[in-house]
Scaffold this motif. Structure first.
Motif, PDB file in Angstrom:
ATOM      1  N   LYS A 114       0.845  -1.192   0.000  1.00 43.27           N
ATOM      2  CA  LYS A 114       0.000   0.000   0.000  1.00 43.27           C
ATOM      3  C   LYS A 114       0.877   1.238   0.000  1.00 43.27           C
ATOM      4  O   LYS A 114       2.053   1.177   0.381  1.00 43.27           O
ATOM      5  CB  LYS A 114      -0.888   0.048   1.258  1.00 43.27           C
ATOM      6  N   ALA A 115       0.287   2.350  -0.402  1.00 39.58           N
ATOM      7  CA  ALA A 115       0.960   3.632  -0.278  1.00 39.58           C
ATOM      8  C   ALA A 115       0.786   4.082   1.161  1.00 39.58           C
ATOM      9  O   ALA A 115      -0.290   4.534   1.563  1.00 39.58           O
ATOM     10  CB  ALA A 115       0.362   4.645  -1.253  1.00 39.58           C
ATOM     11  N   LEU A 116       1.837   3.910   1.959  1.00 45.05           N
ATOM     12  CA  LEU A 116       1.718   4.184   3.387  1.00 45.05           C
ATOM     13  C   LEU A 116       1.635   5.684   3.666  1.00 45.05           C
ATOM     14  O   LEU A 116       2.489   6.462   3.223  1.00 45.05           O
ATOM     15  CB  LEU A 116       2.899   3.578   4.154  1.00 45.05           C
ATOM     16  N   THR A 117       0.603   6.053   4.380  1.00 44.93           N
ATOM     17  CA  THR A 117       0.435   7.410   4.886  1.00 44.93           C
ATOM     18  C   THR A 117       0.095   7.299   6.362  1.00 44.93           C
ATOM     19  O   THR A 117      -0.155   6.198   6.880  1.00 44.93           O
ATOM     20  CB  THR A 117      -0.704   8.144   4.154  1.00 44.93           C
ATOM     21  N   ASN A 118       0.118   8.430   7.066  1.00 42.77           N
ATOM     22  CA  ASN A 118      -0.240   8.399   8.483  1.00 42.77           C
ATOM     23  C   ASN A 118      -1.634   7.814   8.683  1.00 42.77           C
ATOM     24  O   ASN A 118      -1.883   7.072   9.635  1.00 42.77           O
ATOM     25  CB  ASN A 118      -0.173   9.813   9.074  1.00 42.77           C
ATOM     26  N   LYS A 119      -2.531   8.128   7.751  1.00 39.07           N
ATOM     27  CA  LYS A 119      -3.904   7.655   7.866  1.00 39.07           C
ATOM     28  C   LYS A 119      -3.993   6.146   7.677  1.00 39.07           C
ATOM     29  O   LYS A 119      -4.675   5.448   8.438  1.00 39.07           O
ATOM     30  CB  LYS A 119      -4.774   8.370   6.833  1.00 39.07           C
ATOM     31  N   THR A 120      -3.266   5.617   6.669  1.00 40.63           N
ATOM     32  CA  THR A 120      -3.334   4.168   6.418  1.00 40.63           C
ATOM     33  C   THR A 120      -2.660   3.383   7.547  1.00 40.63           C
ATOM     34  O   THR A 120      -3.136   2.316   7.948  1.00 40.63           O
ATOM     35  CB  THR A 120      -2.668   3.812   5.073  1.00 40.63           C
ATOM     36  N   VAL A 121      -1.537   3.898   8.071  1.00 38.93           N
ATOM     37  CA  VAL A 121      -0.868   3.206   9.178  1.00 38.93           C
ATOM     38  C   VAL A 121      -1.766   3.178  10.408  1.00 38.93           C
ATOM     39  O   VAL A 121      -1.883   2.161  11.104  1.00 38.93           O
ATOM     40  CB  VAL A 121       0.478   3.880   9.504  1.00 38.93           C
ATOM     41  N   GLU A 122      -2.427   4.310  10.664  1.00 35.31           N
ATOM     42  CA  GLU A 122      -3.326   4.390  11.807  1.00 35.31           C
ATOM     43  C   GLU A 122      -4.490   3.418  11.669  1.00 35.31           C
ATOM     44  O   GLU A 122      -4.958   2.835  12.645  1.00 35.31           O
ATOM     45  CB  GLU A 122      -3.841   5.823  11.943  1.00 35.31           C
ATOM     46  N   ALA A 123      -4.930   3.185  10.423  1.00 37.69           N
ATOM     47  CA  ALA A 123      -6.107   2.353  10.192  1.00 37.69           C
ATOM     48  C   ALA A 123      -5.808   0.861  10.187  1.00 37.69           C
ATOM     49  O   ALA A 123      -6.737   0.043  10.188  1.00 37.69           O
ATOM     50  CB  ALA A 123      -6.756   2.750   8.872  1.00 37.69           C
ATOM     51  N   LEU A 124      -4.534   0.471  10.157  1.00 36.07           N
ATOM     52  CA  LEU A 124      -4.189  -0.948  10.119  1.00 36.07           C
ATOM     53  C   LEU A 124      -4.596  -1.628  11.429  1.00 36.07           C
ATOM     54  O   LEU A 124      -4.223  -1.186  12.518  1.00 36.07           O
ATOM     55  CB  LEU A 124      -2.683  -1.119   9.883  1.00 36.07           C
ATOM     56  N   LYS A 125      -5.381  -2.691  11.331  1.00 35.48           N
ATOM     57  CA  LYS A 125      -5.914  -3.391  12.498  1.00 35.48           C
ATOM     58  C   LYS A 125      -5.232  -4.738  12.694  1.00 35.48           C
ATOM     59  O   LYS A 125      -4.821  -5.394  11.723  1.00 35.48           O
ATOM     60  CB  LYS A 125      -7.428  -3.601  12.341  1.00 35.48           C
ATOM     61  N   PRO A 126      -5.096  -5.189  13.954  1.00 31.08           N
ATOM     62  CA  PRO A 126      -4.508  -6.513  14.213  1.00 31.08           C
ATOM     63  C   PRO A 126      -5.402  -7.623  13.684  1.00 31.08           C
ATOM     64  O   PRO A 126      -6.619  -7.475  13.615  1.00 31.08           O
ATOM     65  CB  PRO A 126      -4.395  -6.549  15.737  1.00 31.08           C
TER      66      PRO A 126
END
Length: 400
Positions: A3-15
């Protein structure tokens, strides 16, 4: 997953039920790892040499995405420039002791058959003094302290070895980005070296042989084998029974133990075979000369001093026995190229174009040369025994 990692995508990653990774589309090799308990760790994946590495950079959100990506780019840049990131990232904390260990393991061992000597010099002269100092804080004066100390105790050649090995070490650090400047640039060898030309006289040879005959295994037979074969000390030290063909009267030194990297056949004379015949073989031990039955012979320096004391000779080293053998072969009329083949030299008459086109191995000539050398040794030994016996007889006839 990429993925194109952004602060938003990193924050949204769930376990999830098991650990998984998300690679960054913007920076190949960079990504984030998510564990089942929700911990997010940045990493960078790269290959250095044959090693595949994937070090962690930081934990989100303690380490921000932008900071982690910047570190990943710096690491990948080091790899592209041939710099080992493992050292570049920890350069401010890498001690001289750690650096020497890495140098010996990664550089000296694969390239230099005498790496143990380099390790000994660096450990004894530098690591013992400055082992816990950070590499970047090492100065030219630190190296000169060690070399000047060697000069002060009269070890001129050791002083040269300190400087030459330290120069290689710091050049290696420089190539890997551990330091920016080699502190030894411009330093010359502390002492001028003169090639040794020591050749033992016939009387000295006879005395040394007699001394060795009176010494127990392994030291006496070991020194006699150095004389009989005219091979290098390290090669005789590591001599194995499995390398000896008694039927063909040959000793095959494998390429990995030969100084020039080529296997070398040594014809065994009667003199040499008699030495081996008097040596006992230990069960489950392949070493011909050993003090532990698990490793090659040790205590050679002490042994040499004892031989000098018993034989009442001085000023010679074990390597001088090899030069003496070569010189005596020349006196006996043996051709230079044959003597060089016996010694496993690729210099002189067998170097350059001659060495490339002349593929003859001189096996019959080598055997004849070593048999002639053995005859010289036997005659010297017999002559010395007779003269010693005559002196003893004269003493008892005229005790006063």
């Amino acid at each position: 997953m990429k993925k194109a990692l952004t602060n938003k995508t990193v924050e949204a990653l769930k376990p999830q039920g098991k650990r998984y990774e998300v690679r960054d589309a913007y920076c190949p090799g960079f990504g984030v790892r998510i564990t089942p308990n929700g911990r997010k760790t940045f990493f960078v994946s790269y290959r250095y040499g044959i090693d595949q590495r994937r070090p962690s950079i930081g934990i989100y959100p303690i380490t921000s995405l932008s900071n982690a990506r910047t570190q990943a780019i710096a690491i990948l840049r080091d790899v592209a420039e041939g710099i080992d990131p493992q050292y570049a990232r920890s350069r401010d904390k890498l001690t001289l002791r750690e650096g020497v260990e890495a140098f010996i393991t990664q550089y000296a061992k694969p390239r230099n058959k005498s790496w143990r000597e380099a390790e000994r010099v660096l450990d004894r002269e530098l690591v013992s003094r400055f082992g816990e100092r950070e590499i970047e804080k090492m100065t030219r004066g630190d190296i000169l302290v060690a070399s000047d100390a060697a000069m002060a105790r009269g070890a001129k050649y050791q002083a040269n070895r300190i400087v030459s090995n330290a120069r290689k070490l710091f050049n290696w650090f420089l190539e890997r980005g551990i330091i920016d400047v080699n502190p030894l640039t411009g330093i010359r060898a502390p002492a001028r070296e003169k090639s040794r030309d020591r050749v033992l006289t016939d009387d000295e040879l006879a005395r040394v042989i007699a001394a060795c005959r009176n010494m127990t295994y392994p030291f006496g037979p070991y020194t006699l084998m150095l004389l009989a074969t005219a091979q290098r000390r390290s090669e005789v030290t590591n001599m194995r029974w499995s390398e000896i063909d008694f039927e063909k009267r040959n000793w095959e030194i494998p390429a990995e133990r030969s100084k020039n990297g080529k296997s070398h056949n040594v014809p065994l004379s009667d003199f040499a075979l008699k030495i081996l015949g008097d040596v006992s073989r230990f069960p489950d031990c392949d070493f011909v000369f050993t003090t532990t039955r698990r490793s090659p012979i040790s205590g050679i320096t002490k042994m040499h001093r004892r031989i000098c004391d018993i034989s009442e000779t001085n000023g010679w080293r074990l390597h001088d026995l090899r030069r003496t053998a070569s010189s005596k072969m020349a006196e006996a009329g043996i051709q230079l190229q044959v003597a060089e083949k016996v010694l496993n030299h690729i210099s002189g008459s067998l170097a350059g174009v001659a060495g490339v086109y002349n593929r003859y191995h001189y096996e019959p000539e080598k055997r004849a040369a070593l048999e002639s050398w053995a005859e010289i040794l036997s005659l010297l030994e017999a002559s010395y025994s007779c003269s010693k016996g005559a002196k003893n007889a004269a003493h008892f006839a005229n005790p006063c």
